[in-house]
Design an enzyme around this catalytic site. Sequence first.
Site, PDB file in Angstrom:
ATOM      1  N   ASN A 151      11.828 -14.870  38.511  1.00  0.00           N
ATOM      2  CA  ASN A 151      13.143 -14.402  38.988  1.00  0.00           C
ATOM      3  C   ASN A 151      14.174 -14.753  37.921  1.00  0.00           C
ATOM      4  O   ASN A 151      13.834 -15.359  36.882  1.00  0.00           O
ATOM      5  CB  ASN A 151      13.483 -15.031  40.347  1.00  0.00           C
ATOM      6  N   ASP A 184      11.345 -10.913  40.831  1.00  0.00           N
ATOM      7  CA  ASP A 184      11.046  -9.743  39.989  1.00  0.00           C
ATOM      8  C   ASP A 184       9.552  -9.477  39.922  1.00  0.00           C
ATOM      9  O   ASP A 184       9.125  -8.345  39.708  1.00  0.00           O
ATOM     10  CB  ASP A 184      11.610  -9.947  38.586  1.00  0.00           C
TER      11      ASP A 184
HETATM   12  O1  MRU Z   1      18.302  -8.881  35.305  1.00  0.00           O
HETATM   13  P1  MRU Z   1      18.411  -8.444  36.740  1.00  0.00           P
HETATM   14  O2  MRU Z   1      19.815  -8.453  37.247  1.00  0.00           O
HETATM   15  O3  MRU Z   1      17.694  -7.120  36.965  1.00  0.00           O
HETATM   16  O4  MRU Z   1      17.613  -9.532  37.548  1.00  0.00           O
HETATM   17  C1  MRU Z   1      17.567  -9.395  38.934  1.00  0.00           C
HETATM   18  C2  MRU Z   1      16.929 -10.536  39.628  1.00  0.00           C
HETATM   19  O5  MRU Z   1      16.452 -11.460  39.019  1.00  0.00           O
HETATM   20  C3  MRU Z   1      16.831 -10.435  41.109  1.00  0.00           C
HETATM   21  O6  MRU Z   1      16.943 -11.685  41.691  1.00  0.00           O
HETATM   22  C4  MRU Z   1      15.479  -9.829  41.466  1.00  0.00           C
HETATM   23  O7  MRU Z   1      15.276  -8.621  40.786  1.00  0.00           O
HETATM   24  C5  MRU Z   1      15.340  -9.603  42.920  1.00  0.00           C
HETATM   25  S1  MRU Z   1      16.342  -8.253  43.447  1.00  0.00           S
HETATM   26  C6  MRU Z   1      16.022  -7.900  45.056  1.00  0.00           C
END
Ligand code: MRU
Length: 348
Positions: free
Chosen positions: A245, A235
């Site tokens: 992440n 993220d």
């Molecule tokens: O809370 P989320 O589902 O938005 O979290 C997503 C993640 O942690 C993913 O692993 C990250 O955004 C990478 S997506 C290519």
Amino acid sequence: MIQPIVFRDNTLRLLDQRRLPAREEWLELTDPQQVIDAIRDLVVRGAPAIGVTAAYGLVLGAGRLRESRPEFDQDFAALCDRMTVARPTAVNLAWAVRRMQAVVAEHPEAAVLALRAALLDEACAMQVADVEANRALGHHGATLLSDGATVLTHCNAGALATAGYGTALGVVRAAVELGKSIRVIADETRPYLQGARLTAWELQRDDIPCTVITDSMSGHLMQRGAVDAVVVGADRIAANGDVANKIGTYMVAVLARENGIPFYVAAPTSTIDLELATGAEIPIEERDGEEVLVIGDQRMAPEGVPAAYPAFDITPAHLVDAIITETGVARGPYDTSLRACCTATEGG
Ligand code: MRU
């Protein structure tokens, strides 16, 4: 290939990820506040997907703002502020908003009508570029996986989390396209179950073998030699290579190191935040504990018991064997290698 974000005729269509895998339902959004709500409520999630969605949300907003400048600029700035805070951790959101703001800043004399067209072009360009970046990083990452490998992943970093193709799952897809036989182990990823619901759904559609495990099973499987590599998305990545992440990623990285298994992070350069020196500066989203306590209609703990829900964690750079980007594979020390990846993107 799944494309979870479609913009046509001034309408943003989002595949509602809260309903998968039970139902494939599309939401049609025409108002920027609906887009902000969709990001906050996880209709769309995953760092790159959030960024592209926000850009289209601003396109929808631009269509509704006052017709003359500088009033338009004032309203647009206020909308950008509201969009940026929809979710705090994924830097792609702020990155996409900044790019849209730059379009407005770069055309100080343009009429609002022309500006709206330029904003739509920018959002489309971001969507196209994200898929291209994922394909490129996928092919860089594929070289790190051997034929017959079993890859463990956490959360969903696939087509659904991006404009298409995926980051961590992009690496898997690219390896399969090269003719390698790859199996995936998907952590279910409590509490939102992105692994069980979304990663498994995507891979099944692509006929890539996938086994779902609960988050507590990964250490056992690594110890038994059932995992050859870990590949996750991100993220936000700080300048020193610390990675934010999905909550639980740090635990997986520690277990991978303990068991001598390579731990790779796959992310486009839009996820790298060179303005933050270390992961300690990355804001971690705290979500409502109710999301931990209730699955569907079922309460998992006695009424009145509180729950904590930090939605992300930080994996320190020293546990990351490589960061796979669209411009190449960065290895530690990350301060220099990540900067080189970002510079190559700007140059390209
Ligand atoms: O809370 P989320 O589902 O938005 O979290 C997503 C993640 O942690 C993913 O692993 C990250 O955004 C990478 S997506 C290519």
